[in-house]
Every structure is written in structure tokens, then in C-alpha cells.
Write a protein that holds these residues in place. Sequence first.
Motif, PDB file in Angstrom:
ATOM      1  N   ALA A 179       0.720  -1.577  -0.406  1.00 15.52           N
ATOM      2  CA  ALA A 179      -0.310  -0.149   0.169  1.00 15.52           C
ATOM      3  C   ALA A 179       0.629   1.485  -0.101  1.00 15.52           C
ATOM      4  N   PHE A 180       1.527   1.265   1.144  1.00 14.42           N
ATOM      5  CA  PHE A 180       2.804   2.451   0.647  1.00 14.42           C
ATOM      6  C   PHE A 180       3.801   2.794  -0.473  1.00 14.42           C
ATOM      7  N   ALA A 181       3.606   1.941  -1.403  1.00 11.88           N
ATOM      8  CA  ALA A 181       4.379   2.220  -2.723  1.00 11.88           C
ATOM      9  C   ALA A 181       3.389   2.116  -3.564  1.00 11.88           C
ATOM     10  N   GLN A 182       2.127   1.506  -3.338  1.00  9.18           N
ATOM     11  CA  GLN A 182       1.531   2.438  -4.492  1.00  9.18           C
ATOM     12  C   GLN A 182       0.790   3.199  -4.193  1.00  9.18           C
ATOM     13  N   GLN A 183       0.177   3.530  -2.793  1.00 11.15           N
ATOM     14  CA  GLN A 183      -0.222   5.151  -2.792  1.00 11.15           C
ATOM     15  C   GLN A 183       0.893   6.179  -3.496  1.00 11.15           C
ATOM     16  N   MET A 184       1.764   5.614  -2.420  1.00 10.88           N
ATOM     17  CA  MET A 184       3.527   6.711  -2.305  1.00 10.88           C
ATOM     18  C   MET A 184       3.908   7.540  -3.900  1.00 10.88           C
ATOM     19  N   ILE A 185       3.454   6.423  -4.968  1.00  8.78           N
ATOM     20  CA  ILE A 185       3.952   6.674  -6.464  1.00  8.78           C
ATOM     21  C   ILE A 185       3.210   7.812  -6.639  1.00  8.78           C
ATOM     22  N   PRO A 186       1.504   7.615  -7.262  1.00  9.78           N
ATOM     23  CA  PRO A 186       1.287   8.950  -7.151  1.00  9.78           C
ATOM     24  C   PRO A 186       0.932  10.220  -6.534  1.00  9.78           C
TER      25      PRO A 186
END
Length: 184
Positions: free
Chosen positions: A28-35
Motif C-alpha cells: 500500500a505504501f508503494a502503490q499510494q506513494m507513487i501517485p
Amino acid sequence: MPGMKHSQGSNTSAPATPGDAFNDADIAFAQQMIPHHQQAIEMAKLADGRAADPEIKDLATAIEKAQDPEIKTMTLWLKSWGKPQPSASSSMGDMPGMNHSSGDSSGMPGMMSDKDMAALTASRGKDFDKKFAQLMIGHHQGAVTMAKNEQRHGNNADAKKLADAVITAQTAEIEKMNTILDRL
């Protein structure tokens, strides 16, 4: 399964090796921090030709230089973990759990609304500088919140290290923007 070691083959270019343990919080961290980072870069690029204050210009450049490599790193993690990449849409309205309203923590914290982005795009000079600092402070506060969540709930050492770097860098930038706002 979350919390278990996952192996998707070797990818030596990925900072996190595929066998490193990761859990749902890391994903979730990676998937949300990217955008989230993509929007910060989008905001920073607006400074070119709009910003008047040299510190705002420098800060915008620094944000682009710092966050683009972090996006690449998190993209590699998701690939190595066999997890989906977030949508490349600039509006990010099609991503589950995304929230564009400032101050509403029910979605991704700190994301700017389309209205906020339009107002920033339309502004120039000192007006741009003030809006940029105000909006980026909120945006950075959201990133810090997400990074602290990763530190509390994540399992992957590299993701937690990146979360620590986000907290350190963006907290310092928030302080700098508050100082800039005080003199504008």
C-alpha cells in the motif's frame, strides 16, 4: 500472503530483493506513494515560468530531483513483489482509496483536488509562490502521514528506510516552506 517471503525471480536493479519479506502495508505504501509523488512532481513542474521567489524555484527543483528516483525505486519494488502498479492517470480518480480533497484523511492524505491544481496552474508570481507553498505543505504532511504508517505497519526494511527518508526530507521542506510563507 502478507508478511510471508515472496519470490518472483531475480532483478538486480531493484533496491529491494524479491525475496525480502513484505506485507500489505509495504504494498500500500508503494502503490499510494507513487501517485502521491507524481502529483508533487506535477506541482513542482508548474513553478517553471510561474514562480517568482528563488527559494520556491529551488524547492520545486529539489522536489523533482528527490521524488522521481523514489518513484522508480517503488515501481521496481512492486514489480519484484509481483504486485500491480498504480494507474498513471494524473487525476488518479480511478484508483481505489484515492482522495483529492485537501484535509480529508479518508483517502490518500494530502492529495490536491482538481480545483486546487487548476488554481495553482492559473496563478503567477507571488500568488503562485504562496499557493505552491501552502498546497505543498499539505501535500508533504500527507506524505509524512503515509510514511509514518509504513514505519508502524510495514515489514520490508527498504520500504521502511525510504519512509524514514521521506519523513526527514519532507519535514525539513515543510519547515522551509513555512519560513518562506512568513516572509511572503
